[in-house]
Design a protein around this motif. Structure first.
Motif, mmCIF file in Angstrom:
data_model
loop_
_atom_site.group_PDB
_atom_site.id
_atom_site.type_symbol
_atom_site.label_atom_id
_atom_site.label_comp_id
_atom_site.label_asym_id
_atom_site.label_seq_id
_atom_site.Cartn_x
_atom_site.Cartn_y
_atom_site.Cartn_z
ATOM 1 N N UNK A 222 -7.993 2.141 24.403
ATOM 2 C CA UNK A 222 -8.156 2.389 22.966
ATOM 3 C C UNK A 222 -9.333 3.338 22.721
ATOM 4 N N UNK A 223 -10.450 3.022 23.361
ATOM 5 C CA UNK A 223 -11.666 3.805 23.156
ATOM 6 C C UNK A 223 -11.474 5.253 23.601
ATOM 7 N N UNK A 224 -10.823 5.453 24.747
ATOM 8 C CA UNK A 224 -10.612 6.814 25.234
ATOM 9 C C UNK A 224 -9.710 7.606 24.291
ATOM 10 N N UNK A 225 -8.686 6.968 23.754
ATOM 11 C CA UNK A 225 -7.792 7.666 22.829
ATOM 12 C C UNK A 225 -8.497 8.022 21.525
ATOM 13 N N UNK A 226 -9.536 7.286 21.208
ATOM 14 C CA UNK A 226 -10.301 7.564 19.981
ATOM 15 C C UNK A 226 -11.413 8.599 20.204
ATOM 16 N N UNK A 227 -11.942 8.681 21.433
ATOM 17 C CA UNK A 227 -13.146 9.489 21.662
ATOM 18 C C UNK A 227 -12.957 10.636 22.642
ATOM 19 N N UNK B 292 -0.546 0.071 22.791
ATOM 20 C CA UNK B 292 -1.882 0.637 22.611
ATOM 21 C C UNK B 292 -1.833 1.853 21.680
ATOM 22 N N UNK B 293 -0.853 2.725 21.891
ATOM 23 C CA UNK B 293 -0.737 3.900 21.028
ATOM 24 C C UNK B 293 -0.493 3.497 19.579
ATOM 25 N N UNK B 294 0.326 2.465 19.373
ATOM 26 C CA UNK B 294 0.591 1.999 18.007
ATOM 27 C C UNK B 294 -0.681 1.456 17.368
ATOM 28 N N UNK B 295 -1.460 0.704 18.135
ATOM 29 C CA UNK B 295 -2.687 0.135 17.598
ATOM 30 C C UNK B 295 -3.696 1.222 17.237
ATOM 31 N N UNK B 296 -3.808 2.248 18.074
ATOM 32 C CA UNK B 296 -4.720 3.353 17.773
ATOM 33 C C UNK B 296 -4.243 4.096 16.538
ATOM 34 N N UNK B 297 -2.952 4.350 16.457
ATOM 35 C CA UNK B 297 -2.396 5.052 15.302
ATOM 36 C C UNK B 297 -2.670 4.275 14.022
ATOM 37 N N UNK B 298 -2.502 2.967 14.069
ATOM 38 C CA UNK B 298 -2.740 2.143 12.888
ATOM 39 C C UNK B 298 -4.193 2.165 12.470
ATOM 40 N N UNK B 299 -5.086 2.268 13.459
ATOM 41 C CA UNK B 299 -6.510 2.248 13.152
ATOM 42 C C UNK B 299 -6.988 3.537 12.500
ATOM 43 N N UNK B 300 -6.387 4.663 12.858
ATOM 44 C CA UNK B 300 -6.901 5.951 12.397
ATOM 45 C C UNK B 300 -6.067 6.588 11.290
ATOM 46 N N UNK B 301 -4.875 6.041 11.036
ATOM 47 C CA UNK B 301 -4.009 6.644 10.025
ATOM 48 C C UNK B 301 -3.649 5.618 8.955
ATOM 49 N N UNK B 302 -4.654 5.247 8.170
ATOM 50 C CA UNK B 302 -4.412 4.341 7.057
ATOM 51 C C UNK B 302 -3.613 5.022 5.965
ATOM 52 N N UNK B 303 -3.219 4.295 4.929
ATOM 53 C CA UNK B 303 -2.347 4.858 3.884
ATOM 54 C C UNK B 303 -2.963 6.027 3.129
ATOM 55 N N UNK B 304 -4.293 6.087 3.056
ATOM 56 C CA UNK B 304 -4.942 7.159 2.290
ATOM 57 C C UNK B 304 -5.586 8.221 3.176
ATOM 58 N N UNK B 305 -5.250 8.221 4.466
ATOM 59 C CA UNK B 305 -5.895 9.153 5.393
ATOM 60 C C UNK B 305 -4.925 10.249 5.829
ATOM 61 N N UNK B 306 -5.497 11.401 6.081
ATOM 62 C CA UNK B 306 -4.704 12.505 6.608
ATOM 63 C C UNK B 306 -4.364 12.220 8.076
ATOM 64 N N UNK C 237 9.618 13.942 20.393
ATOM 65 C CA UNK C 237 9.572 13.694 18.948
ATOM 66 C C UNK C 237 9.046 12.287 18.644
ATOM 67 N N UNK C 238 9.442 11.314 19.480
ATOM 68 C CA UNK C 238 8.992 9.937 19.285
ATOM 69 C C UNK C 238 7.467 9.831 19.346
ATOM 70 N N UNK C 239 6.845 10.594 20.255
ATOM 71 C CA UNK C 239 5.404 10.478 20.479
ATOM 72 C C UNK C 239 4.590 11.559 19.769
#
Length: 539
Positions: free
Chosen positions: A359-364, A382-396, A415-417
């Motif tokens: 998670x940390x590596x995908x973020x940093x 893991x990819x889903x969890x990172x995506x959820x953390x950084x792409x909230x409803x009001x975020x680009x 396309x999936x990824x």
């Protein structure tokens, strides 16, 4: 069809290849480090300094094929210049040896590789014809190797152990844009990834496809091998193919018993020869590695160039030392191996801390995925969890956190990824997997060349002839600084830090080399990678 010349740090006795050139002299004495390539019945005499091979030269020949029955063949090449014949004589020997190698018939390259791989060291740089002229040798040897690869169609791996040698060879190659037969999009990708590696922004994720090149099984092959040991009847074995892999593994684990399963993993994925891709990956100036593989081949490849990896979660991390996370366990700790559905589900429980590292590596960092199909349940979660953390409803939407090097084009999977990573295919669907895997190796070779710091040979006298006028003036100024540093200065003092920097620039390396009569450094591993040189952060 032309072959490719790779430059890589490795141990030639452990690199998986078809042919190896071994330097010797007219006395047929070779360095003790070549012992594993020689049949026992050909060792006439042996001590700590070298081995006498029980063969004979015939007339003025300079190349001898070492008899053997295995897939890998060793060739003895006379590189010891007792008559002052110079580099031309040494280069002629390399041509003669590569031509002899080409005449040997090889029905299929080792482990199904697309091309034969011929490995050789920097010939003659011990007591041979290039002693003290390593820079001149590399500048003239690389074109000879490229000519041979083009003429004979095999790939060549020039294997170097010292950081000065690697840095100098990569500096030479950076000026030769035609050395890599890659399309423009892959060249551009290599530029980007090389820059990220130089700036300390790149991390590596290594999948089973990398170790398949060393003869280890993929997930499907592993299940098939386990089924063969399980004693299941034909109907049950046929039914395994219809189950998800994790459930097939669960059934096989039940049939075999945990003890037998662990013993199989320990034996099947233990130490062995590593593939070219392992060595290319271990050479990259990267501090963080993650793998789902059980084998120790990345660690072995790194250790052979003096990079000691801390293997997590088993080793204690140390400041400045690169590390490798074994996300699915380690064959050396077979009780930790993840195979079954139940073990995968534990990712959200006891293994959550390991997932957190990725998670940390995908973020940093920017994570480069090599040898993985991106179908692993852990990666998806893991990819889903990172995506959820950084792409909230009001975020680009954020930038992609990684690049997947896929062997074949798969538009649906890309396309999936696409929200998380960029998928780059090595080839179209009509290209063989072996050719696609070879193109991946060529791409890794280019990334390694572009990411190698251009300073490791600056103060090494053996490479003085390569320096420009500006570099020579700088080297002379730094040598004056070196003369003022107290002997034995150690960090954290200012003098100690300066001494460490000077060593990373090559100061004292040639003077400290020990050589033997085989034309190779007797202690090549005494010149390890210095990972502090690779910890350059953006700024």
């Amino acid at each position: 069809m032309s072959g490719h010349v790779f430059v890589v740090g490795a141990d030639l006795t452990r690199l998986s290849c078809d042919d190896v050139l071994v330097p010797t002299g007219r006395t047929l004495r070779v360095a003790a480090s070549w012992r594993d390539l020689l049949p026992t019945d050909l060792v006439a005499d042996e001590d700590d300094t070298g081995i006498c091979v029980d063969l004979e030269w015939s007339g003025g020949e300079r190349v001898l094929e070492v008899p053997g029955s295995g897939p890998r063949r060793a060739w003895l090449l006379d590189t010891v210049d007792d008559c002052g014949r110079g580099l031309d004589w040494l280069l002629d020997g390399a041509r003669e040896a590569l031509a002899a190698v080409a005449r040997r018939e090889v029905p299929e390259p080792v482990h199904g590789r697309a091309r034969r791989l011929v490995g050789l060291p920097a010939l003659g740089t011990g007591w041979g014809g290039a002693a003290g002229r390593r820079g001149d040798l590399l500048q003239q040897l690389l074109p000879v190797l490229r000519e041979a690869a083009a003429e004979h169609g095999f790939d060549v791996a020039l294997v170097l152990r010292g950081p000065s040698d690697l840095a100098a060879a990569q500096r030479i190659r950076r000026g030769e844009s035609t050395s890599w037969a890659l399309p423009d999009p892959l060249r551009s990708l290599a530029d980007q990834l090389g820059e990220r590696a130089r700036r300390g922004q790149l991390a590596l994720f290594i999948g089973a496809g990398v170790s398949a090149a060393a003869g280890l099984p993929t997930w499907e092959q592993l299940l098939d091998e386990l089924a063969g040991r399980s004693g299941l009847d034909d109907d049950l074995r046929a039914g395994l193919a219809r189950l998800p892999p994790e459930d097939s593994a669960a059934l096989l684990a039940r049939e075999l018993g945990r003890d037998r399963l662990q013993e199989f993993v320990r034996e099947r994925f233990g130490p062995g020869h590593y593939a070219l891709a392992h060595a290319l990956i271990a050479d990259l100036p990267v501090q963080e590695f993650v793998t789902t593989n059980y084998d120790p081949l990345v660690e072995l490849a790194a250790a052979d160039i003096g990079r000691e990896l801390s293997v997590l979660p088993y080793d204690e991390p140390q400041p400045g030392r690169p590390w490798l996370l074994k996300l699915h366990g380690d064959a050396a700790h077979p009780e930790s191996v993840v195979l079954t559905r139940e073990e995968y589900l534990q990712l959200g429980d006891s293994r959550a801390a390991l997932a957190g590292v990725l998670h940390s590596l995908l973020l940093t960092r920017h994570v480069l995925f090599v040898g993985t199909s991106m179908l692993d349940d852990d990666l998806v979660r893991i990819a889903h969890q990172v995506r959820s953390a950084v792409q909230g409803p009001d975020r680009e939407p954020r930038h992609r956190s990684g690049t997947v090097l896929a062997l074949r084009e798969d538009l649906a999977r890309a396309r999936l990824w696409e929200q998380d990573v960029e998928t780059v295919a090595m080839s179209r669907s009509d290209t063989s997997p072996a050719e696609a895997a070879r193109r991946l190796e060529v791409l890794l070779d280019l990334i390694g060349c572009l990411s190698t710091p251009p300073t490791g040979y600056l103060l090494d006298p053996a490479y003085r002839g390569m320096l420009s006028g500006e570099e020579r003036a700088l080297a002379e100024a730094l040598q004056d600084v070196a003369a003022r540093v107290p002997e034995g200065a150690q960090a954290p003092s200012a003098a100690g830090e300066v001494a460490a920097l000077l060593r990373r620039l090559g100061h004292g390396r040639s003077a400290g080399r020990r050589h033997d009569g085989a034309g190779e450094p007797a202690d090549a591993a005494s010149e390890p990678h210095d990972d502090r040189l690779q910890q350059q952060r953006p700024g």
